[in-house]
Design an enzyme around this catalytic site. Structure first.
Site, PDB file in Angstrom:
ATOM      1  N   TYR A 167      -1.913   0.334  10.470  1.00  0.00           N
ATOM      2  CA  TYR A 167      -2.086  -0.245   9.133  1.00  0.00           C
ATOM      3  C   TYR A 167      -0.823  -0.060   8.303  1.00  0.00           C
ATOM      4  O   TYR A 167      -0.316  -1.019   7.691  1.00  0.00           O
ATOM      5  CB  TYR A 167      -3.285   0.412   8.450  1.00  0.00           C
ATOM      6  CG  TYR A 167      -3.495  -0.017   7.016  1.00  0.00           C
ATOM      7  CD1 TYR A 167      -3.865  -1.329   6.723  1.00  0.00           C
ATOM      8  CD2 TYR A 167      -3.334   0.876   5.962  1.00  0.00           C
ATOM      9  CE1 TYR A 167      -4.067  -1.734   5.404  1.00  0.00           C
ATOM     10  CE2 TYR A 167      -3.538   0.488   4.651  1.00  0.00           C
ATOM     11  CZ  TYR A 167      -3.900  -0.813   4.375  1.00  0.00           C
ATOM     12  OH  TYR A 167      -4.093  -1.212   3.073  1.00  0.00           O
ATOM     13  N   SER A 182       0.848  -1.202   0.000  1.00  0.00           N
ATOM     14  CA  SER A 182       0.000   0.000   0.000  1.00  0.00           C
ATOM     15  C   SER A 182       0.874   1.239   0.000  1.00  0.00           C
ATOM     16  O   SER A 182       1.970   1.248   0.580  1.00  0.00           O
ATOM     17  CB  SER A 182      -0.902   0.030   1.236  1.00  0.00           C
ATOM     18  OG  SER A 182      -1.627   1.244   1.304  1.00  0.00           O
TER      19      SER A 182
END
Length: 246
Positions: free
Chosen positions: A154, A141
């Protein structure tokens, strides 16, 4: 193209980037072996791929269970004779300030985003070694590249995987294994809808997704590009984001 004829396992294949990757690679001639928890969606996807002339199989997979991932690799080998590429795509996100102390959410992200990737490596790598070749593609990501508030844990899980993949690359220079990390930015998937308890934060991210998000097929094309390189060429990292994302 080198994709045609390859056998590709994909986790998190029931929606979003995983589903788009399955459809795209199958259209290019790959055989796709699909893993996810939502078997109803997987079964429909297999039917649709086969109806379009492709080859596909599916198995229920929870990436936190190492046995499930070994079973997915076994489906590839038992039904199609080999496993050429493992796409570790399954992931979850729990968004919120660290001060919220969402310990359960943190643990879930570690279990899926980090341990799930390790479990996949443990399932695929022995097959690759026996064959003498294989390719690990992991969806990471841009959250790990640009750290922002509410995404600390995250992003931490995604950076842990990025570090893991680089270490594995350096340990695997004998020509057997290729590794690729794909870092998408805003992509129109179901991730945001399930990730956030705070209504205001959720609304903001959903608006960003609607305004900026690219289609999952864009990421699927990037994955195909990495797979399609000659065996002596490794695309280590690819970042793909909307042109208007800051």
């Amino acid at each position: 193209m080198t994709i045609a004829g390859k056998v590709v396992a994909i986790t998190g294949a029931s929606s979003g980037i995983g589903e788009a990757t399955a459809r795209h690679l199958a259209a290019l001639g790959a055989t796709v072996v699909l893993g996810a928890r939502r078997t109803d969606r997987l079964d429909r996807l297999v039917i649709e791929i086969e109806a379009a002339g492709g080859r596909a199989a599916a198995a229920r997979v929870d990436v936190t269970d190492p046995a499930d991932l070994r079973s997915l690799a076994a489906v590839a080998v038992d039904r199609f004779g080999r496993l050429d590429v493992w796409v570790g795509n399954a992931g979850i996100s729990r968004i919120g300030p660290v001060a919220d102390l969402d310990v359960a959410g943190w643990s879930a992200m570690v279990d899926v985003n980090i341990k799930g990737i390790l479990n996949g490596i443990a399932a695929a790598l022995p097959v690759f070694r026996r064959q003498g070749s294989g390719h690990l593609v992991t969806v990471v990501s841009t959250s790990g590249l640009k750290i922002v508030p509410t995404q600390a844990v995250y992003a931490g899980t995604k950076n842990a995987v990025r570090t893991l993949m680089e270490g594995l690359r350096q340990e695997s220079t004998d020509g057997v294994l290729r590794t690729t990390s794909i870092s998408p930015g805003y992509v129109r998937t179901e991730l945001v809808g399930h990730a956030i308890d705070d209504p205001s934060v959720r609304a903001q991210l959903q608006q960003n997704m609607a305004d900026l998000g690219i289609e999952p097929t864009a990421v699927a094309r990037a994955i195909a590009f990495a797979i399609d390189q000659p065996d002596d060429v490794e695309i280590g990292d690819l970042t793909i984001r909307p042109t208007r994302q800051g």
